[in-house]
Design an enzyme around this catalytic site. Structure first.
Site, PDB file in Angstrom:
ATOM      1  N   ARG A 105     -15.787   3.315  44.287  1.00 18.91           N
ATOM      2  CA  ARG A 105     -16.373   3.185  42.944  1.00 18.91           C
ATOM      3  C   ARG A 105     -15.292   2.982  41.873  1.00 18.91           C
ATOM      4  NH1 ARG A 105     -21.233   5.536  40.277  1.00 18.91           N
ATOM      5  NH2 ARG A 105     -21.885   6.023  42.368  1.00 18.91           N
ATOM      6  N   TYR A 211     -19.339   4.651  55.989  1.00 19.54           N
ATOM      7  CA  TYR A 211     -18.858   3.265  55.995  1.00 19.54           C
ATOM      8  C   TYR A 211     -17.395   3.234  55.573  1.00 19.54           C
ATOM      9  CZ  TYR A 211     -20.624   3.688  51.160  1.00 19.54           C
ATOM     10  OH  TYR A 211     -20.917   4.119  49.891  1.00 19.54           O
ATOM     11  N   ASP A 289     -29.375   3.715  35.306  1.00 25.40           N
ATOM     12  CA  ASP A 289     -29.956   5.042  35.520  1.00 25.40           C
ATOM     13  C   ASP A 289     -30.602   5.605  34.259  1.00 25.40           C
ATOM     14  OD1 ASP A 289     -29.108   4.997  38.138  1.00 25.40           O
ATOM     15  OD2 ASP A 289     -27.864   6.792  38.013  1.00 25.40           O
TER      16      ASP A 289
HETATM   17  C1  LIG Z   1     -24.696  10.174  46.617  1.00 23.30           C
HETATM   18  C2  LIG Z   1     -24.922   8.873  45.888  1.00 23.30           C
HETATM   19  C3  LIG Z   1     -24.625   7.662  46.514  1.00 23.30           C
HETATM   20  C4  LIG Z   1     -24.882   6.456  45.860  1.00 23.30           C
HETATM   21  N1  LIG Z   1     -24.598   5.287  46.511  1.00 23.30           N
HETATM   22  C5  LIG Z   1     -24.918   4.118  45.918  1.00 23.30           C
HETATM   23  C6  LIG Z   1     -24.645   2.871  46.578  1.00 23.30           C
HETATM   24  O1  LIG Z   1     -24.104   2.850  47.686  1.00 23.30           O
HETATM   25  N2  LIG Z   1     -25.009   1.715  45.954  1.00 23.30           N
HETATM   26  C7  LIG Z   1     -25.605   1.720  44.720  1.00 23.30           C
HETATM   27  O2  LIG Z   1     -25.950   0.632  44.209  1.00 23.30           O
HETATM   28  N3  LIG Z   1     -25.849   2.874  44.062  1.00 23.30           N
HETATM   29  C8  LIG Z   1     -25.515   4.063  44.620  1.00 23.30           C
HETATM   30  N4  LIG Z   1     -25.728   5.231  43.958  1.00 23.30           N
HETATM   31  C9  LIG Z   1     -26.345   5.194  42.612  1.00 23.30           C
HETATM   32  C10 LIG Z   1     -25.347   4.803  41.547  1.00 23.30           C
HETATM   33  O3  LIG Z   1     -24.226   5.652  41.600  1.00 23.30           O
HETATM   34  C11 LIG Z   1     -25.978   4.882  40.157  1.00 23.30           C
HETATM   35  O4  LIG Z   1     -27.285   4.366  40.180  1.00 23.30           O
HETATM   36  C12 LIG Z   1     -25.151   4.045  39.185  1.00 23.30           C
HETATM   37  O5  LIG Z   1     -23.870   4.617  39.053  1.00 23.30           O
HETATM   38  C13 LIG Z   1     -25.834   3.963  37.822  1.00 23.30           C
HETATM   39  O6  LIG Z   1     -24.978   3.283  36.938  1.00 23.30           O
HETATM   40  P1  LIG Z   1     -25.156   3.465  35.382  1.00 23.30           P
HETATM   41  O7  LIG Z   1     -24.085   2.619  34.769  1.00 23.30           O
HETATM   42  O8  LIG Z   1     -26.559   3.250  34.985  1.00 23.30           O
HETATM   43  O9  LIG Z   1     -24.884   5.015  35.081  1.00 23.30           O
HETATM   44  P2  LIG Z   1     -23.613   5.938  35.393  1.00 23.30           P
HETATM   45  O10 LIG Z   1     -22.826   5.423  36.542  1.00 23.30           O
HETATM   46  O11 LIG Z   1     -24.171   7.307  35.456  1.00 23.30           O
HETATM   47  O12 LIG Z   1     -22.735   5.760  34.088  1.00 23.30           O
HETATM   48  C14 LIG Z   1     -23.081   6.355  32.870  1.00 23.30           C
HETATM   49  C15 LIG Z   1     -21.827   6.425  31.986  1.00 23.30           C
HETATM   50  O13 LIG Z   1     -22.237   6.878  30.718  1.00 23.30           O
HETATM   51  C16 LIG Z   1     -21.374   7.923  30.285  1.00 23.30           C
HETATM   52  N5  LIG Z   1     -22.160   8.775  29.396  1.00 23.30           N
HETATM   53  C17 LIG Z   1     -23.197   9.567  29.725  1.00 23.30           C
HETATM   54  N6  LIG Z   1     -23.693  10.183  28.642  1.00 23.30           N
HETATM   55  C18 LIG Z   1     -22.949   9.752  27.591  1.00 23.30           C
HETATM   56  C19 LIG Z   1     -22.973  10.041  26.196  1.00 23.30           C
HETATM   57  N7  LIG Z   1     -23.876  10.875  25.684  1.00 23.30           N
HETATM   58  N8  LIG Z   1     -22.062   9.440  25.396  1.00 23.30           N
HETATM   59  C20 LIG Z   1     -21.150   8.563  25.920  1.00 23.30           C
HETATM   60  N9  LIG Z   1     -21.064   8.278  27.234  1.00 23.30           N
HETATM   61  C21 LIG Z   1     -21.965   8.847  28.055  1.00 23.30           C
HETATM   62  C22 LIG Z   1     -20.967   8.621  31.595  1.00 23.30           C
HETATM   63  O14 LIG Z   1     -19.784   9.368  31.427  1.00 23.30           O
HETATM   64  C23 LIG Z   1     -20.798   7.426  32.512  1.00 23.30           C
HETATM   65  O15 LIG Z   1     -19.514   6.856  32.420  1.00 23.30           O
HETATM   66  C24 LIG Z   1     -25.441   6.456  44.556  1.00 23.30           C
HETATM   67  C25 LIG Z   1     -25.707   7.661  43.915  1.00 23.30           C
HETATM   68  C26 LIG Z   1     -25.436   8.860  44.559  1.00 23.30           C
HETATM   69  C27 LIG Z   1     -25.744  10.161  43.853  1.00 23.30           C
END
Ligand SMILES: Cc1cc2nc3c(=O)[nH]c(=O)nc-3n(C[C@H](O)[C@H](O)[C@H](O)COP(=O)(O)OP(=O)(O)OC[C@H]3O[C@@H](n4cnc5c(N)ncnc54)[C@H](O)[C@@H]3O)c2cc1C
Length: 391
Positions: A105, A211, A289
């Site tokens: 990641r 993996y 998310d």
């Molecule tokens: C065990 C596990 C395995 C996974 N494996 C996979 C996989 O193999 N393939 C896949 O596609 N997905 C996988 N996922 C899911 C994936 O990790 C998430 O769906 C993805 O990271 C979502 O991305 P995002 O950018 O929406 O949110 P996030 O990655 O959660 O990023 C959110 C960002 O916002 C920041 N943030 C939060 N609140 C605030 C705030 N109030 N002010 C400023 N910044 C803030 C956080 O610090 C973070 O940097 C997995 C999840 C888990 C738990």
């Protein structure tokens, strides 16, 4: 429509950085506010399937992506007791074009961050957004310990505990899904020889995925167990390798050998929301998310976040803002809901507890895998074959 348009993105995760780059490439002036003091995340792997690779390719990051990732040849579902094959999904048909990749990641975040900075995106760390106010005339963000910020367009890419989500959807707290996940990295390949496949061992009430990462220098482990409750204060905690080894002691020797090599492990309570009813409102939108957290049982959360990022930028570039935001939700909500339902179904299918039911289900899958392997893979075409950059 986006040339010179100011956009503020909350969250420098995969969705936020992907969206920042897509918007900047279309002429927008983009700021990303990230709560963490530094970018990068605790070590863990990610599967980026061809639908996510399509977005990263279209963003111009394909070369760096392939250099950092391991291209998976197949996904193997295995019975936990003897490691006997149940189903094999041959991914060869994707490898020529898009590839199905496994990446660290932190490596993916670095590639996205570099791409965004090169395109002129300003990434500001130590900026925790604590409140949101405003409407069509502009959005005001409260930032902990800093002056308030305002922007004509704000995108919430702030993950599961999204502040922007709460602004657009006042009710609904995240709920515990009854599953926890251990995540660990061990040095070297699983077994003696490096290979390029995702292995998923299915057992009653639990499963374990492995993996390779970084050319086989590391093996990624995600081990999931059903639990009644999550007692920790935070949604992730330091785990104990001995507990992990005990919980999976009834799995086959190859799993036990791998777990014996685990020195450090983190434990995550898997929480999620229902898919948000409102993904957009005047002057703001949610991606990833923040809009639709999913169980990781189809490895699609980050892939969906990348798809959202692309589609939102595409809509905003071609339509007036109000219409673009509506169109974005229209194009994305149905697909995200369908993928999440399929991931939920996998939670049941992987964890069958009734021995007779499990043996029967595995026999059916084994027969399908042997007799009609192409048909098995075709069932996933709607996920992996989806290319938002060409729709
Ligand atoms: C065990 C596990 C395995 C996974 N494996 C996979 C996989 O193999 N393939 C896949 O596609 N997905 C996988 N996922 C899911 C994936 O990790 C998430 O769906 C993805 O990271 C979502 O991305 P995002 O950018 O929406 O949110 P996030 O990655 O959660 O990023 C959110 C960002 O916002 C920041 N943030 C939060 N609140 C605030 C705030 N109030 N002010 C400023 N910044 C803030 C956080 O610090 C973070 O940097 C997995 C999840 C888990 C738990």
């Amino acid at each position: 429509m986006l040339i010179g348009q100011q956009v503020t993105i909350v969250g420098a995760g995969i969705g936020g950085l992907g969206c920042a780059l897509a918007l900047a490439q279309r002429g927008a002036k983009v700021r990303v506010l990230e709560q963490a003091d530094e970018l990068g995340e605790v070590g863990a792997g990610l599967q980026i399937s061809p639908n996510g690779v399509a977005v990263l390719d279209a963003l111009g990051l394909g070369k760096q992506l392939r250099a950092a990732g391991v291209s998976m040849t197949d996904i193997r579902l295995l019975d936990c007791t003897h490691g006997a094959p149940v189903l094999r999904m041959n991914l060869a048909k994707y490898s020529a074009d898009r590839a199905y990749l496994a990446l660290h990641r932190a490596d993916l975040l670095k590639i996205l961050e570099q791409g965004a900075r090169d395109a002129g995106v300003a990434i500001e760390t130590g900026m925790a957004v604590t409140g949101v106010d405003g409407n069509g005339a502009g959005i005001r963000l409260d930032v902990a310990g800093r002056a308030g910020q305002s922007a004509p367009l704000v995108i919430g890419a702030d993950g599961l505990h999204s502040v922007l989500r709460a602004h657009l959807n006042p009710s609904g707290a995240p709920f515990f899904t009854g599953q926890v996940a251990w995540r660990a990295l061990v040095a070297g390949p699983q077994g003696g020889m490096p290979d390029s496949c995702v292995r998923l061992y299915m057992g009653p009430g639990k499963h374990l995925v492995t993996y390779p990462l970084r050319g086989g220098a590391l093996t990624n482990i995600v081990a999931v167990q059903e639990r009644d409750e999550w007692a920790e204060e935070s949604w992730s905690a330091k785990g104990n390798p001995a507990v992990l080894q005990t919980v999976f002691r009834d799995f086959c020797p190859e799993v036990r050998d791998l777990l014996a090599r685990v020195k450090e492990v983190s434990l995550w309570g898997l929480f999620r929301h229902k898919v948000a009813p409102n993904w957009t409102g005047p002057g703001c939108a949610l991606i990833g998310d923040a809009a639709h957290p999913t169980l990781p049982f189809l490895a699609q959360g980050a892939n969906l976040a990348l798809e959202d990022a692309w589609v939102l930028a595409d809509c905003l570039a071609s339509m007036e803002q109000g219409a673009a935001l509506k169109e974005y939700q229209l194009r994305r909500k149905g697909r995200a809901t369908k993928v999440i339902a399929a991931a939920n179904a996998n939670a049941r299918n992987y964890h069958l507890r009734n021995p007779a039911l499990r043996i029967g289900a595995h026999m059916i899958l084994r027969a399908a895998s042997n007799l009609a392997p192409r048909r098995v893979l075709r069932q996933f075409d709607w996920i992996y074959g989806h290319d938002v950059t060409h729709s």
